[in-house]
Design an enzyme around this catalytic site. Sequence first.
Site, PDB file in Angstrom:
ATOM      1  N   ASP A 136      55.174  97.801-120.799  1.00 39.25           N
ATOM      2  CA  ASP A 136      56.131  97.949-122.010  1.00 39.25           C
ATOM      3  C   ASP A 136      55.830  96.722-122.861  1.00 39.25           C
ATOM      4  O   ASP A 136      56.379  96.732-123.990  1.00 39.25           O
ATOM      5  CB  ASP A 136      57.528  98.337-121.719  1.00 39.25           C
ATOM      6  N   HIS A 138      56.430  93.614-121.899  1.00 42.64           N
ATOM      7  CA  HIS A 138      57.159  92.244-121.631  1.00 42.64           C
ATOM      8  C   HIS A 138      56.297  91.552-121.176  1.00 42.64           C
ATOM      9  O   HIS A 138      55.133  91.519-120.385  1.00 42.64           O
ATOM     10  CB  HIS A 138      58.519  92.718-120.627  1.00 42.64           C
ATOM     11  N   GLU A 143      62.128  92.301-122.354  1.00 42.56           N
ATOM     12  CA  GLU A 143      61.774  93.467-122.637  1.00 42.56           C
ATOM     13  C   GLU A 143      61.737  93.769-124.107  1.00 42.56           C
ATOM     14  O   GLU A 143      61.975  92.896-124.847  1.00 42.56           O
ATOM     15  CB  GLU A 143      62.798  94.503-122.115  1.00 42.56           C
TER      16      GLU A 143
HETATM   17  P1  PGA Z   1      52.421  93.358-112.439  1.00 40.49           P
HETATM   18  O1  PGA Z   1      53.719  93.051-113.398  1.00 40.49           O
HETATM   19  O2  PGA Z   1      51.784  91.961-112.299  1.00 40.49           O
HETATM   20  O3  PGA Z   1      53.191  93.797-110.966  1.00 40.49           O
HETATM   21  O4  PGA Z   1      51.500  94.278-112.988  1.00 40.49           O
HETATM   22  C1  PGA Z   1      53.440  92.338-114.384  1.00 40.49           C
HETATM   23  C2  PGA Z   1      54.610  92.133-115.207  1.00 40.49           C
HETATM   24  O5  PGA Z   1      55.685  92.748-115.070  1.00 40.49           O
HETATM   25  O6  PGA Z   1      54.681  91.025-115.989  1.00 40.49           O
END
Ligand code: PGA
Length: 260
Positions: A136, A138, A143
């Site tokens: 998304d 973030h 967020e």
């Molecule tokens: P991920 O998460 O490395 O597990 O894809 C990345 C994040 O949410 O910043």
Amino acid sequence: MEVIIQDTPEDCARIGASIIASTLRRKAHAVLGLATGSTPLVLYREMIRLHAAGELDFSMATSFNLDEYIGLAPDHPCSYRYFMEENLFKHINIRPERTHVPDGNAVDVDAACKAYELSIRSVGGIDIQVLGIGTDGHIAFNEPVSSLGSRTRIKTLHEDTREDNARFFDSMDEVPTHCITMGVGTIMECRQLLLFAFGKAKAEIIARAVEGPITAMVPASALQLHQDVKIILDTAAARKLEHGDYFRHVYENKPEWQRH
Ligand code: PGA
């Protein structure tokens, strides 16, 4: 922004670890900003390998992590403190008292957030910050519609993020609903940023963050305003970039000494 596209996550990790190693060689007491999630694991493995080979010394370094779930004790296997201990700290020579992860069990969360900011400031700020990116957009747990000037604070997790992270928990009900996270403003004050993204699931959001407008709807797009940021991608995460060929051309034509 410098966009570096490599064939595999392992190639990306080698570049990232070599940048971190040169930071530590230049400044033994450097302050490292660290991240959790699946993405940095390959980087941490490479950092551990370099340390074992005698090429990376963390004895004077300090670290700050981006975020932590509210309500999980440090020894909970899904807490980010536990993640860091298991995947990096116990394999290197960083001093435990110099590692910082927000306290997800703080009684006064607001005070804990302010204290976290102060303790970053008291060591002179973060020299180099590792980042992943959520689907998304973030960074840390900022967020969509997080203020691009935000500081360390409590955040409500987006349901998409809870679903993305449910894979680490036994059931969806166990995924925390809140977290403490450094703000976008906190991250923007770090001297250097390294954002990693791997796999096709990140391709769309990487294109929006790197080539789209700067918007709080995609918090990672704020990095376009940072003067020293490297976006390090494998081919799959880079495949929706309109200017991918240009980014490859720029990197391939850099003199070796300028690469990292
Ligand atoms: P991920 O998460 O490395 O597990 O894809 C990345 C994040 O949410 O910043």
